[in-house]
Every structure is written in structure tokens, then in C-alpha cells.
Design a protein around this motif. Sequence first.
Motif, PDB file in Angstrom:
ATOM      1  N   GLU A 185       0.843  -1.217   0.000  1.00 56.03           N
ATOM      2  CA  GLU A 185       0.000   0.000   0.000  1.00 56.03           C
ATOM      3  C   GLU A 185       0.875   1.263   0.000  1.00 56.03           C
ATOM      4  O   GLU A 185       0.474   2.298  -0.544  1.00 56.03           O
ATOM      5  N   ALA A 186       2.048   1.166   0.642  1.00 54.96           N
ATOM      6  CA  ALA A 186       2.931   2.335   0.688  1.00 54.96           C
ATOM      7  C   ALA A 186       3.391   2.682  -0.736  1.00 54.96           C
ATOM      8  O   ALA A 186       3.479   3.863  -1.103  1.00 54.96           O
ATOM      9  N   PHE A 187       3.689   1.657  -1.529  1.00 54.86           N
ATOM     10  CA  PHE A 187       4.062   1.910  -2.930  1.00 54.86           C
ATOM     11  C   PHE A 187       2.867   2.471  -3.703  1.00 54.86           C
ATOM     12  O   PHE A 187       2.999   3.390  -4.503  1.00 54.86           O
ATOM     13  N   GLU A 188       1.723   1.871  -3.431  1.00 59.57           N
ATOM     14  CA  GLU A 188       0.482   2.299  -4.102  1.00 59.57           C
ATOM     15  C   GLU A 188       0.297   3.811  -3.932  1.00 59.57           C
ATOM     16  O   GLU A 188      -0.031   4.527  -4.881  1.00 59.57           O
ATOM     17  N   LYS A 189       0.546   4.288  -2.699  1.00 55.73           N
ATOM     18  CA  LYS A 189       0.356   5.717  -2.418  1.00 55.73           C
ATOM     19  C   LYS A 189       1.466   6.564  -3.031  1.00 55.73           C
ATOM     20  O   LYS A 189       1.234   7.691  -3.464  1.00 55.73           O
ATOM     21  N   ALA A 190       2.692   6.024  -3.014  1.00 51.87           N
ATOM     22  CA  ALA A 190       3.848   6.864  -3.403  1.00 51.87           C
ATOM     23  C   ALA A 190       4.050   6.959  -4.916  1.00 51.87           C
ATOM     24  O   ALA A 190       4.563   7.966  -5.408  1.00 51.87           O
ATOM     25  N   ILE A 191       3.681   5.924  -5.650  1.00 49.50           N
ATOM     26  CA  ILE A 191       3.948   5.952  -7.101  1.00 49.50           C
ATOM     27  C   ILE A 191       2.838   6.765  -7.773  1.00 49.50           C
ATOM     28  O   ILE A 191       1.675   6.356  -7.778  1.00 49.50           O
ATOM     29  N   ASN A 192       3.236   7.925  -8.296  1.00 48.27           N
ATOM     30  CA  ASN A 192       2.236   8.769  -8.967  1.00 48.27           C
ATOM     31  C   ASN A 192       2.572   8.902 -10.452  1.00 48.27           C
ATOM     32  O   ASN A 192       3.515   8.267 -10.938  1.00 48.27           O
ATOM     33  N   ALA A 193       1.846   9.734 -11.141  1.00 50.32           N
ATOM     34  CA  ALA A 193       2.031   9.864 -12.593  1.00 50.32           C
ATOM     35  C   ALA A 193       3.392  10.468 -12.949  1.00 50.32           C
ATOM     36  O   ALA A 193       3.867  10.305 -14.078  1.00 50.32           O
ATOM     37  N   ASP A 194       4.026  11.186 -11.987  1.00 58.31           N
ATOM     38  CA  ASP A 194       5.349  11.767 -12.245  1.00 58.31           C
ATOM     39  C   ASP A 194       6.486  10.776 -11.990  1.00 58.31           C
ATOM     40  O   ASP A 194       7.658  11.101 -12.193  1.00 58.31           O
ATOM     41  N   THR A 195       6.138   9.624 -11.469  1.00 56.76           N
ATOM     42  CA  THR A 195       7.195   8.697 -11.050  1.00 56.76           C
ATOM     43  C   THR A 195       7.892   8.104 -12.269  1.00 56.76           C
ATOM     44  O   THR A 195       7.255   7.556 -13.166  1.00 56.76           O
ATOM     45  N   ARG A 196       9.215   8.249 -12.280  1.00 58.46           N
ATOM     46  CA  ARG A 196      10.017   7.707 -13.369  1.00 58.46           C
ATOM     47  C   ARG A 196      10.523   6.313 -13.023  1.00 58.46           C
ATOM     48  O   ARG A 196      10.659   5.469 -13.892  1.00 58.46           O
ATOM     49  N   LEU A 197      10.884   6.165 -11.741  1.00 59.48           N
ATOM     50  CA  LEU A 197      11.579   4.931 -11.362  1.00 59.48           C
ATOM     51  C   LEU A 197      11.223   4.515  -9.938  1.00 59.48           C
ATOM     52  O   LEU A 197      11.152   5.360  -9.043  1.00 59.48           O
ATOM     53  N   VAL A 198      11.027   3.217  -9.766  1.00 61.32           N
ATOM     54  CA  VAL A 198      10.988   2.629  -8.426  1.00 61.32           C
ATOM     55  C   VAL A 198      12.304   1.871  -8.283  1.00 61.32           C
ATOM     56  O   VAL A 198      12.637   1.035  -9.134  1.00 61.32           O
TER      57      VAL A 198
END
Length: 428
Positions: A185-198
Motif C-alpha cells: 500500500e505504501a508503494f500504491e500511495k507513493a507511485i504517482n504519474a510523475d514517477t520515473r523509477l521505483v
Amino acid sequence: MTCYTGVKATENRGDVMLTRRECLLAGSAAVLVPTTPGKSAESARIPDPASPLPHKDAFFPFANTYLNCASQHPVSRGARRALDRYLDYKTFATDSDYSNGAVYNRNLENYAQLINADVDEVAYVQSTTVGENLILKALNIPEGGGRIVTDDLHYLGSLPTYAELIKHGMDVITLRAEDGRIELEAFEKAINADTRLVSISSVSMVNGFQHDLRQICEMAHARGALVYADVVHQVGSTPLDVRETNVDFCSAASYKWLMGEQGLGFLYARKDRLAEIKRPWFGHYQLKQRHGLGFPSPVRHDEAVEYEHHESALGLFAMGSQPNIIAAQLDYSLQYLLDVGVERIQLYRQPLIDRLQERLPQLGYASITPRDSATALVSFRHDGDTQQLHDKLDAAKITLSVAEHHFRISPSVFNDMDDIDKLIEALS
Ligand SMILES: Cc1ncc(COP(=O)(O)O)c(C=O)c1O
């Protein structure tokens, strides 16, 4: 049946030279590695990799009970023989048909097989960190801006990299572990449309926590982000299938679970990503035909240089010459891991980890590794008296990794329950 194995190129094999895999297929119970006179101590019978674990005889007798493979894996007898054979060749004192090229090709094939990649998706890199940095550059980070999502169970040596990237304008989110894990869920919240890389470690160096890489990739891809995984604590010790996880990029040094050495590792890049990313650096090993190596032609030196890149991970990431001696070691070790089977290593190891998870908390050492963890690393808190803990372990002749507030145990194919019981006894 006596099988002579080692570094000879399979494509050039003579009548008596078989690969170790062929020996196994031929049904030999053990592999007798030929020896150079005077090297008989290392030429003991090397156990058949298919034989039941533990493989104590595959390694040299240890001075201490060694439970620290997440730091450095010991060199096996078979790898030592491969090193000797390389050095025999490198003295140039005898005729040798040793082929560095064949060894490098075989290593790429074997590594690809280990992670279920195609061989053209894999390149050599000097280290895990180099692999990670090449991916950042290939994605035009930080110049291109945007968000990076990482977490505090990632390699401690990589976290400053992301701190630096903040200074260069990247929006970096570092997720915090709770109870030794990072929830999806933490990734779910943090990855947004601006995210280039995890950017994460698939298996954490801190406590062995294993991410659900497939789920994270699914989430990231759905938002247009890519995923880089540091797999140095997964590959070779816990099954990794890049196809199944759909991870975009991953890298690993070879000196831990790949039973190699510092100075040579592997970078995987998903085939369909290669065309989307930029070449992060330039080097002659990226080229199909390397003109100008060796003696330059006096008649050609002022002509325009013609070149063509490999259409593969090598074509983007390869650099210059590499440590042949580590490649020689890996020629044995990667085949050994394939022959033993990483699933079998994991299954064999789990009862050892379970026993530690059950007994050490009873002795006052709280586990910081999730109870359902099935990786090779397990960590426990201690009361902070690091010197006292060192003294106890030294007295019991046990080697593991001790940090300020926790210690980490990382067994491999040669460890057994006696080693674990010895540790429990020492900590009692
Ligand atoms: C998770 C992790 N990544 C990477 C490394 C090593 O990085 P490199 O191969 O660049 O030395 C370590 C070393 O301990 C590690 O634990």
C-alpha cells in the motif's frame, strides 16, 4: 567414470573433456577434477552438485563456523580449481586452449538461465552500484526530473545516491519499513504519474525482507514508471524469474550468492526497454567488431572508424576489458548453482532460518525479519553491547555480521543445523 571438467570451451572440446553438466548427465556420482602436480590438496573429490545438501566437501574446511555469506561467499573447491586453471594458462608457460571469450559467453548464458532472461538482455558490470548508476543515466536521471520511489530497506550504500539526486532536483520518496517490511500500500500511495523509477532491493541487506517484485512492477508500469531492483541478495540464493516479475532492470555483484568475487557482476535490462533508454556510456565492448584493438593498421589509422553496436544489453552497457580471473571463477560457480538448483538451496535452508527465528527471540534477541521470510538473510536485535557480542562469537569461533543494534546471519549450501545450534548455544 572420470570426468575432466573446468574452463575448456565446450565448442572446442576434445574426447575426454566434458562439461560438468555433461558429467552429471552421464550419471557420474562425483566429479574428479584433474590436478596439476603439487596441487593435490585442492583436488579432492568435489561432490556432485546434484547430491543432497549440505555441500560441506564442496568447500575447504573453515577456520570458523561461517554464517556470513551475505557479506562474502567463500570460494568453493571447484571454483578454486577453475582459478588455478586460469592461472596455469596465464603463465603462458604451457600450451593451453583456454578461451576467455568462451568463458565470458558461457557466464552470460548461465546467468541469463539463472534469472530466466535471454542472453541478449544481460551485460557485465563492475558492481551492483555501477549497474544501478547506469540505469539512472540510461533513464536520463536527474536531468529529466520526476519522482523516484525507494525505501529504507534498500542498500544502505545506495541511499546517499538518492539523497544526491534530491539536490539535483529529483523528487525522491523513501518509504519507511514497519515491522521489518514495506507494505504494498505504501508503494500504491507513493507511485504517482510523475514517477520515473521505483528503485529497491528485491531482498534487503538489512533483514532479508523480500518485496513482492511482481506486484510492485505491475503498480509502477500501470503509472508509466519503471522498476530497478538490486538483486544481489536474491540471485543465487532465492529464486528470481525476471519474466515472472516483469522487472525492467536489475543488477548484482558476484561476490555474494553467485560465489564469485568483487569486480564483476551482471546487469539485466528487459529487451523491450533497450530501445527506449539512452546509452549511458560508451565503450568498445559494446561494438560488434572492435576495430583498432591490437596493432593499429598503419594504412588505416587516419580513416574514419566504422563501428556497429550490438543490438543487446551489451551494446548499451558494456565498457572495456574485464577481470578474466573472476570470469574464470564464475565459470565454475554459475554452473554449480544451476546444477544444484536455487529452489533446492532455498528449501534446504528454510529449516535453518526457522530454527533461528524460533530460538533467538526466546533468548532475548528480537527478530527484525518478518516471520514468513524465505530468503537467506535473517537479522535480530541485540542490546547494543557490540563488543560483548563480538567476544561471544569470537570465543565460539563463529563468523556473522554484527552491526550496532542488530546482527545478521546468512547461511549457504555448506551450513547445517549443527552450525545453527552452535550459534544458539553461543548466544544462550
Ligand atoms: C543490497 C546490496 N547491494 C549492493 C551491495 C554491494 O554493492 P557493490 O556491488 O556496488 O559493491 C551490497 C553489499 O553489501 C548490498 O548489500
